[in-house]
Scaffold this active site. Structure first.
Site, PDB file in Angstrom:
ATOM      1  N   LYS A 209      -3.590 -41.693 -29.281  1.00 18.87           N
ATOM      2  CA  LYS A 209      -4.022 -40.538 -28.551  1.00 18.87           C
ATOM      3  C   LYS A 209      -3.755 -39.244 -29.627  1.00 18.87           C
ATOM      4  CE  LYS A 209      -2.482 -39.796 -24.484  1.00 18.87           C
ATOM      5  NZ  LYS A 209      -1.727 -39.442 -23.361  1.00 18.87           N
ATOM      6  N   GLU A 215       2.742 -46.333 -36.793  1.00 21.95           N
ATOM      7  CA  GLU A 215       2.487 -47.739 -36.947  1.00 21.95           C
ATOM      8  C   GLU A 215       0.832 -47.870 -37.102  1.00 21.95           C
ATOM      9  OE1 GLU A 215       6.271 -47.615 -34.736  1.00 21.95           O
ATOM     10  OE2 GLU A 215       4.653 -46.469 -34.888  1.00 21.95           O
ATOM     11  N   GLY A 270       0.549 -44.436 -21.608  1.00 24.22           N
ATOM     12  CA  GLY A 270       0.178 -45.340 -22.453  1.00 24.22           C
ATOM     13  C   GLY A 270       0.255 -46.751 -21.712  1.00 24.22           C
ATOM     14  N   ARG A 271       1.463 -46.969 -20.774  1.00 27.13           N
ATOM     15  CA  ARG A 271       1.651 -48.414 -20.500  1.00 27.13           C
ATOM     16  C   ARG A 271       0.818 -48.469 -19.231  1.00 27.13           C
ATOM     17  NH1 ARG A 271       5.719 -45.036 -20.609  1.00 27.13           N
ATOM     18  NH2 ARG A 271       7.121 -44.464 -18.695  1.00 27.13           N
ATOM     19  N   GLU A 356      10.067 -49.493 -19.759  1.00 25.64           N
ATOM     20  CA  GLU A 356       9.826 -48.352 -20.494  1.00 25.64           C
ATOM     21  C   GLU A 356       9.911 -47.139 -19.224  1.00 25.64           C
ATOM     22  OE1 GLU A 356       7.736 -47.439 -24.459  1.00 25.64           O
ATOM     23  OE2 GLU A 356       6.412 -46.567 -22.869  1.00 25.64           O
ATOM     24  N   HIS A 387      11.058 -76.398 -19.228  1.00 22.03           N
ATOM     25  CA  HIS A 387      11.458 -77.349 -20.292  1.00 22.03           C
ATOM     26  C   HIS A 387      12.084 -76.209 -21.257  1.00 22.03           C
ATOM     27  CE1 HIS A 387       9.566 -81.111 -18.949  1.00 22.03           C
ATOM     28  NE2 HIS A 387       8.530 -80.018 -18.417  1.00 22.03           N
ATOM     29  N   LYS A 507      12.121 -43.280 -34.042  1.00 24.96           N
ATOM     30  CA  LYS A 507      11.060 -42.911 -34.627  1.00 24.96           C
ATOM     31  C   LYS A 507      11.449 -41.856 -35.451  1.00 24.96           C
ATOM     32  CE  LYS A 507       7.254 -42.842 -32.045  1.00 24.96           C
ATOM     33  NZ  LYS A 507       6.629 -42.447 -30.782  1.00 24.96           N
TER      34      LYS A 507
END
Length: 546
Positions: A209, A215, A270-271, A356, A387, A507
């Site tokens: 954005k 990152e 964002g999510r 979040e 399993h 951050k």
């Protein structure tokens, strides 16, 4: 945003506490024995989803009190406020309008006096035109070769949504193209995504954005260096990079033509953004028509959630059941178990969506909560999980409610594979609910010393969610189902489900440490003794390597 009454003081909450004491030891075997039609009665069905919640440790009274709690919490009013465009993300003073991303043309949703739906559809049209050019080969790279590889560079919601959707809808994707996703700042992620690709045929979608995310922009600069090591000419960036951003200045400085910048808005978290321009890689993969079908699935669930009475409302029921186990049974986790290999990334996507959103400790009026909020979500596709971790769910000491997700029709017809898959879905839910008593184990001839090991307590709750077939439309419905259930829980817990201040501190501290690592600083470090020692150890190892 103010609240008038603390959650634990609400009449419904206190009634649920008393009710829990009465029924907490009641077994599902008895509940089903007392009500032969329970498995048909405790279900809800809407927009192509069959939701079986009969295998939960609840009675009709439980549901009545949970719905009462929703009413006392003002859920309907908060729902209306969200769909109306009110700024319900109160810590950031923002509207919460992921529902606008999938609103059909002609619908009106206002933010600050402006109808945002036309803007949404303008971006969708721009995405569609661009996707069609890439898919047809009309868009050429700098050397005249068509694009065969698309790499989405983002993190968090700019990565988890697109990669989940791509994997979920791979059956519908353009198979002669390669799609990859880079998010981790660990260089391995970039190296492995690009090692066998030709820069002349590769397009990078940089999703940020602000176009400043550490990152994402670190990976973006590495991608630019990688591309130009072959293409040489800086002008090539404009043919091999596009941006999903709102920061035109930074996009242009990077070398991307702002005509190829796709916009999204601060009223989309964002999510919750996979239906926006963040989903550009998804649209290129599956085509604009399928992408719009996914948006239609989202919208169908939005309308179901907005208009359906609580007693038949799928996200409301799902969200309230989560409250029941989290706050009254002290269940710490929730397992999401899709019996569909294409949904292998769905649990990881849900981890951000749920944790979040509802991993919060302060209420609307800045008080500290005195109850548990968001549980831990986790899971794997079936039957693989059977399993590995199902042993703990069946016979461990922790109560873990489960969501089983399955489809009645397979996307691939391979003999009896789908019969076996669905048999396992139904069997696991049955085994969790009813178990196997010690008497049943003895009657099978099991030696007495082994009986405790072969006894299954049962009474482990689960929902079963069935749809006809995994289509783009179906995926939209499932994602929106969980989105709205998260919202329901946040309203009950009196927290803001749409901010994410908890990701900021680490951050900020990383930005302090980066120059210390780059400069090789060993002295005058001002962290705690542990952090100082770790920095010195890394700097020493880095120096030895150099």
């Amino acid at each position: 945003m103010q609240i008038t009454e603390q959650l634990t003081a609400k009449l419904a909450w206190q009634a649920l506490q008393d009710h829990h004491l009465k029924i907490k030891d009641m077994h599902l075997r008895k509940l089903f024995a007392d009500d032969p039609r329970r498995g048909e009665r405790m279900t809800a069905q809407a927009i192509g989803i069959y939701f079986d919640y009969s295998k939960h440790r609840i009675t009709g009274e439980t549901l009545k009190l949970l719905f009462q709690l929703a009413e006392e919490s003002g859920l309907q009013g908060r729902m209306d406020a969200m769909f109306r465009g009110d700024k319900i993300n109160f810590t950031e003073n923002r509207a919460v309008l992921h529902v606008a991303l999938r609103a059909p043309q002609g619908k009106s949703i206002m933010v600050d006096g402006k109808d945002v739906v036309p803007e949404v559809h303008a971006v969708l049209e721009k995405m569609s035109r661009f996707s069609a050019r890439i898919r047809s080969g009309e868009w050429k790279g700098h050397t005249g070769k068509p694009i065969r590889n698309v790499i989405n560079v983002g993190i968090g919601g700019s990565d988890l949504g697109p990669v989940m959707a791509y994997e979920a809808l791979k059956h519908y994707s353009k198979r002669e193209m390669t799609f990859r996703f880079v998010s981790n700042i660990d260089g391995t992620d970039f190296v492995e995504a690009t090692r066998d690709l030709d820069p002349q045929e590769t397009l990078f979608i940089i999703s940020s954005k602000t176009f400043t995310t550490l990152e994402t922009m670190t990976n973006a600069r590495t991608a630019r260096d990688w591309a130009l090591s072959t293409l040489k000419d800086p002008a090539a960036v404009a043919r091999h990079f596009v941006a999903v951003s709102t920061n035109a200045k930074e996009v242009a400085q990077f070398g991307i033509d702002t005509a190829n910048m796709f916009e999204f808005w601060d009223w989309v978290g964002g999510r919750y953004s996979m239906g926006s321009a963040i989903g550009l890689s998804t649209m290129i993969a599956i085509g604009p028509e399928n992408f719009r079908a996914m948006l239609d699935g989202f919208h169908q669930m939005d309308e179901h959630f907005r208009t359906t009475p609580f007693e038949k409302n799928l996200p409301v029921i799902m969200g309230l059941l989560g409250i029941w186990y989290n706050n009254f049974f002290d269940a710490q986790t929730m397992a999401v178990l899709p019996y569909e290999q294409y949904l292998k990334r769905f649990p990881a996507y849900l981890q951000q969506l749920t944790m979040e959103s509802n991993g919060k400790h302060a209420t609307f009026d800045e008080n500290e909560v005195d109850y548990q909020t968001g549980p831990i979500y986790w899971g794997e596709p079936g039957t693989n999980g059977q399993h590995s971790f199902y042993q703990l769910i069946h016979q461990g000491t922790k109560l873990i409610p489960c969501d089983f997700i399955a489809f009645l029709q397979p996307l691939h017809s391979l003999g009896a594979h789908h019969d076996y898959l669905l048999a396992n879905v139904f069997a696991q839910a049955e085994a969790l609910a009813f178990g196997k008593s010690e008497k049943e184990v003895h009657d099978e001839g099991t030696p007495a010393q082994l009986a405790p090991h072969r006894t299954f307590e049962g009474n482990r709750p689960s929902s079963t969610i069935l749809l006809e077939r995994l289509t783009p439309e179906a995926l939209g419905k499932i994602v929106a189902l969980y989105e709205h259930s998260v919202f329901v829980q946040g309203i009950i817990w009196q927290i803001d489900s749409f901010d994410q201040w908890g990701v900021e501190l680490g951050k900020v501290l990383a930005q302090r440490i980066i120059p210390e690592l780059e400069a090789g600083a060993k002295d005058s470090l001002k962290h705690d003794s542990s952090t100082n020692a770790l920095i010195r150890r890394y700097v020493k190892a880095k120096g030895q390597k150099e």
